[in-house]
Design an enzyme around this catalytic site. Structure first.
Site, mmCIF file in Angstrom:
data_model
loop_
_atom_site.group_PDB
_atom_site.id
_atom_site.type_symbol
_atom_site.label_atom_id
_atom_site.label_comp_id
_atom_site.label_asym_id
_atom_site.label_seq_id
_atom_site.Cartn_x
_atom_site.Cartn_y
_atom_site.Cartn_z
ATOM 1 N N GLU A 44 32.993 38.010 43.543
ATOM 2 C CA GLU A 44 32.354 36.866 42.715
ATOM 3 C C GLU A 44 33.224 35.744 42.399
ATOM 4 O O GLU A 44 34.370 36.095 41.789
ATOM 5 C CB GLU A 44 31.818 37.679 41.456
ATOM 6 N N GLU A 69 38.728 34.212 38.402
ATOM 7 C CA GLU A 69 38.197 33.202 37.323
ATOM 8 C C GLU A 69 39.589 32.639 36.851
ATOM 9 O O GLU A 69 40.541 33.473 36.697
ATOM 10 C CB GLU A 69 37.610 34.125 36.034
ATOM 11 N N ASP A 118 29.300 25.527 38.771
ATOM 12 C CA ASP A 118 29.332 23.988 38.139
ATOM 13 C C ASP A 118 28.609 23.187 39.227
ATOM 14 O O ASP A 118 28.950 23.005 40.575
ATOM 15 C CB ASP A 118 30.583 23.547 38.205
ATOM 16 N N THR A 191 23.837 37.500 34.468
ATOM 17 C CA THR A 191 25.179 36.970 33.785
ATOM 18 C C THR A 191 24.644 36.392 32.543
ATOM 19 O O THR A 191 23.698 36.457 31.794
ATOM 20 C CB THR A 191 25.679 35.616 34.551
ATOM 21 N N TYR A 193 25.117 33.467 31.123
ATOM 22 C CA TYR A 193 24.321 32.180 31.289
ATOM 23 C C TYR A 193 22.987 32.421 31.556
ATOM 24 O O TYR A 193 21.819 31.886 31.128
ATOM 25 C CB TYR A 193 24.815 31.303 32.514
#
Length: 212
Positions: A44, A69, A118, A191, A193
Site C-alpha cells: 500500500e 508512509e 493526492d 480507509t 478518508y
C-alpha cells in the site's frame, strides 16, 4: 495539510524497528525473509493512519502487507494501530515512495494499492500523480507477472485520468466501479478518508488494472 507534531514519534520509531522499517533499502530483495515466510506481498503506497492495512492484514492472514508512509506524525499512528491489532503479517516503511526500485527487487510484490492518493489536480503537477506513467513503470518492475494495481479515490478527475493512464500504458482494466459502496462489497476494507466521504454520500471510485 500540515501534520501535528508528535513528540513521542521518535521514541516509537526507535522502540519498534520490527514494525516500522526506517532503512528499507537494506531489505531490498529480502522482504519475504523479513516476514519469515514465502507468502505473497501486497504493498500500500500512502498508508495514512493505518486502518486499511490493519484491516487487510486481519482479513487476509495468508498475505504479507507492507505500507509506505512518509509523514512521521502519521506513520506512528498507523504503527500504533497495527501494533495494537497484534497482526504479524504487516509492517510499515517510513520513506518517500518516489523510487520503488530502490526498495523492492524485480517481481518481489504481488499487488499494489493506491488509496485516496493526492490528486494533484493542476496539469503541471501531473507527473506527481501515483498513476503517472513513470510510476506505472516502477510498478511493472516490482510486481510479479500479471500483478495488479487497485486504485480507490473520491476524486473523479484523478479516477478518469488514471483509467486513461492505465490503458495507454497497456494495462488491462479488470474492474471499473463508479460507486463502490452502492454494491455493498463485503470484502472492501475502508480507509479513514473513505469512511468520511462515504458518510457524506459521496461516491467512491475503484478500479483494478492488471499488467500483461
Amino acid at each position: 495539510m500540515r501534520q501535528r507534531h508528535r513528540p513521542w514519534a521518535d521514541d516509537f520509531l526507535r522502540d519498534n524497528p520490527h514494525l516500522v522499517i526506517t532503512d528499507p533499502k537494506e531489505k531490498k530483495g529480502r522482504w519475504q525473509e523479513i516476514f519469515g515466510n514465502d507468502r505473497p506481498i501486497h504493498l500500500e503506497i500512502g498508508t495514512g493512519k493505518g486502518q486499511f492495512i490493519t484491516g487487510m492484514a486481519e482479513k487476509n492472514p495468508e498475505v504479507n502487507f507492507i505500507g509506505i508512509e512518509l509523514a512521521k506524525s502519521i506513520i506512528v499512528m498507523a504503527g500504533t494501530k497495527l501494533k495494537n491489532s497484534g497482526m504479524k503479517n504487516a509492517l510499515l516503511i517510513h520513506v518517500d515512495a518516489a523510487n520503488l526500485k530502490e526498495l523492492f527487487d524485480e517481481n518481489e510484490i504481488s499487488s499494489i494499492y493506491l488509496n485516496f492518493s493526492d490528486p494533484w489536480p493542476k496539469k503541471r503537477h501531473a507527473k506527481r500523480r501515483l498513476t503517472f506513467h513513470t510510476f506505472l513503470e516502477q510498478y511493472k518492475h516490482i510486481l510479479q507477472p500479471e500483478g495488479e494495481v487497485t486504485l480507490k479515490t473520491d476524486n473523479k478527475g484523478l479516477f478518469e485520468y488514471s483509467l486513461v493512464s492505465f490503458s495507454e500504458f497497456g494495462l488491462t482494466l479488470k474492474e471499473v466501479n463508479l460507486d463502490l459502496h452502492s454494491e455493498g462489497d463485503q470484502q472492501n476494507v475502508m480507509t479513514e478518508y473513505e469512511e468520511k466521504f462515504a458518510a457524506k454520500g459521496q461516491p467512491i471510485y475503484r478500479c483494478r488494472a492488471q499488467f500483461a
